[in-house]
Design a protein around this motif. Structure first.
Motif, mmCIF file in Angstrom:
data_model
loop_
_atom_site.group_PDB
_atom_site.id
_atom_site.type_symbol
_atom_site.label_atom_id
_atom_site.label_comp_id
_atom_site.label_asym_id
_atom_site.label_seq_id
_atom_site.Cartn_x
_atom_site.Cartn_y
_atom_site.Cartn_z
ATOM 1 N N ASN A 28 46.240 44.476 33.715
ATOM 2 C CA ASN A 28 47.015 45.260 33.097
ATOM 3 C C ASN A 28 48.552 45.321 33.773
ATOM 4 O O ASN A 28 48.526 45.491 34.828
ATOM 5 C CB ASN A 28 46.363 46.760 33.072
ATOM 6 N N PRO A 29 49.552 44.493 33.145
ATOM 7 C CA PRO A 29 49.609 44.430 31.581
ATOM 8 C C PRO A 29 49.602 42.910 30.903
ATOM 9 O O PRO A 29 49.572 42.983 29.842
ATOM 10 C CB PRO A 29 51.122 45.048 31.656
ATOM 11 N N ASP A 30 49.348 42.102 31.797
ATOM 12 C CA ASP A 30 49.537 40.626 31.433
ATOM 13 C C ASP A 30 48.172 39.993 30.861
ATOM 14 O O ASP A 30 48.154 38.915 30.224
ATOM 15 C CB ASP A 30 50.131 39.723 32.263
ATOM 16 N N GLY A 31 46.837 40.736 30.949
ATOM 17 C CA GLY A 31 45.823 40.036 30.378
ATOM 18 C C GLY A 31 45.097 39.159 31.498
ATOM 19 O O GLY A 31 44.115 38.516 31.056
ATOM 20 N N GLN A 32 45.805 38.621 32.665
ATOM 21 C CA GLN A 32 45.159 37.722 33.441
ATOM 22 C C GLN A 32 43.844 37.953 33.827
ATOM 23 O O GLN A 32 43.582 39.268 34.175
ATOM 24 C CB GLN A 32 46.235 37.291 34.509
ATOM 25 N N SER A 33 43.006 37.010 33.657
ATOM 26 C CA SER A 33 41.544 37.223 34.121
ATOM 27 C C SER A 33 41.313 36.235 35.156
ATOM 28 O O SER A 33 41.857 35.312 35.446
ATOM 29 C CB SER A 33 40.583 37.201 32.867
ATOM 30 N N PHE A 34 40.062 36.790 35.956
ATOM 31 C CA PHE A 34 39.457 35.963 37.275
ATOM 32 C C PHE A 34 38.157 35.690 36.968
ATOM 33 O O PHE A 34 37.375 36.561 36.730
ATOM 34 C CB PHE A 34 40.127 36.668 38.326
ATOM 35 N N ALA A 35 37.434 34.507 37.249
ATOM 36 C CA ALA A 35 36.249 34.193 37.150
ATOM 37 C C ALA A 35 35.324 35.047 38.118
ATOM 38 O O ALA A 35 35.911 35.451 39.142
ATOM 39 C CB ALA A 35 36.002 32.711 37.385
ATOM 40 N N ALA A 36 34.115 35.587 37.766
ATOM 41 C CA ALA A 36 33.504 36.171 38.441
ATOM 42 C C ALA A 36 32.870 35.512 39.840
ATOM 43 O O ALA A 36 33.020 36.234 40.991
ATOM 44 C CB ALA A 36 32.118 36.704 37.857
#
Length: 321
Positions: free
Chosen positions: A133-141
């Motif tokens: 939050n806020p850019d929605g960047q995600s990271f692999a488990a």
């Protein structure tokens, strides 16, 4: 006072009006239908049986067998976690939700915001919001699991319900790894003030002591137990949100805004002037989120029904309601 969305009082004080649509948060505006609440949930202290039922439902929903604690929102856990260990050096991957750094500093931690994932290693405590939050960047488990082997790690999955593949909850329980989940955002019931902390038995036991005997009210426990086991509602809601993010992005692009990122619960746009864009929406009594560190970023939650979508379209197209 720290800067947050949800400050609808400020919008009303500045612009007036009584029929606001608050899109300044990432809270689902088509909430889970609240069931009838027995009077005992209001007149009695929450029972251990009710708490156990909610935790069982949460473990199934989040696909984990790890120790878990229900708290008065994920925010309550954010404020307790810095007290689990002696203060040291913390690194927060940002920009992100500002309460993580603020709670750590208040507890005596030295806090550094870093902008790259590989800069988190070597800290006494690392904070990752996934999706961010806020850019929605995600990271692999898998990458987060590797980091948790090197440093104590808090992963905030408050916006993770629509993306279960990102969650570390199924592999939680190892010492040094703490996972936060928010109930109110995806289920659209933020007023319940309910969240969950997942971690190793020692950390959960200490947080349980800090939280006290009744951190969550009985009505919230009852509602959450039903909602978390309603898998058909969750599946349908994810599909709806996925379709509506595309709808929101199309409206924003037509208004000349660029998509920066986001999740299924909010979108982040680059505008020529975020403050002017916020004021433009406010003329239609639609409140949005802007950020002190960016003059161009504006975040929007998703409208909850067709009337709200129509108002947003009018505001972005410059038409009157």
């Amino acid at each position: 006072m720290r800067d947050h969305g949800g400050n609808i009082d400020a919008a009303i004080a500045r612009f007036g009006g009584t029929h606001w649509i608050d899109l300044s948060t990432g809270i689902n505006r088509a909430p889970y239908p609240v069931p009838a609440i027995p009077i005992g949930d209001w007149t009695m202290l929450p029972t251990n049986a009710a708490k156990s039922a909610t935790l069982a439902a949460a473990r199934t929903a989040y696909r984990t067998d790890a120790p878990m604690l229900a708290t008065a929102g994920a925010q309550a856990a954010i404020q307790m976690i810095p007290r689990l260990t002696v203060p040291g050096k913390a690194r927060v991957l940002g920009p992100t939700y500002n309460e993580h750094a603020a709670a750590l500093r208040a507890a005596g931690w030295q806090v550094q915001q870093v902008t790259r994932f590989d800069q988190l290693a070597g800290a006494d405590l690392a904070i990752v919001v996934n999706p961010n939050n806020p850019d929605g960047q995600s990271f692999a488990a898998a990458d987060l699991q590797d980091l948790a082997k090197e440093t104590r790690l808090v992963v905030d999955e408050s916006f993770g319900d629509p993306q279960p593949a990102l969650s570390l909850a199924p592999s939680a329980g190892a010492p040094g790894l703490i996972i936060l989940r928010s109930f109110g955002k995806f289920y659209g019931l933020a007023g319940l003030r309910l969240g969950f902390v997942i971690g190793c038995s020692d950390d959960i036991a200490r947080l349980d002591d800090m939280a006290g005997p009744w951190p969550v009210n009985g009505a919230a426990l009852r509602i959450a137990t039903q909602a978390l086991t309603d898998h058909a509602w969750a599946k349908a809601t994810i599909l709806r949100l996925q379709a509506e993010t595309a709808k929101a992005d199309a409206l924003a692009k037509a208004a000349g805004w660029a998509v920066v990122g986001g999740t299924e619960l909010f979108r982040l746009y680059e505008t020529p002037d975020a403050k002017a864009a916020q004021d433009r929406l406010a003329q239609h009594q639609i409140w949005s989120r802007i950020f002190p560190y960016s003059a161009r970023w504006l975040r929007l939650g998703l409208p909850g029904d067709e009337a709200e979508w129509a108002r947003l379209a009018c505001a972005l197209e410059g038409r009157s309601n």
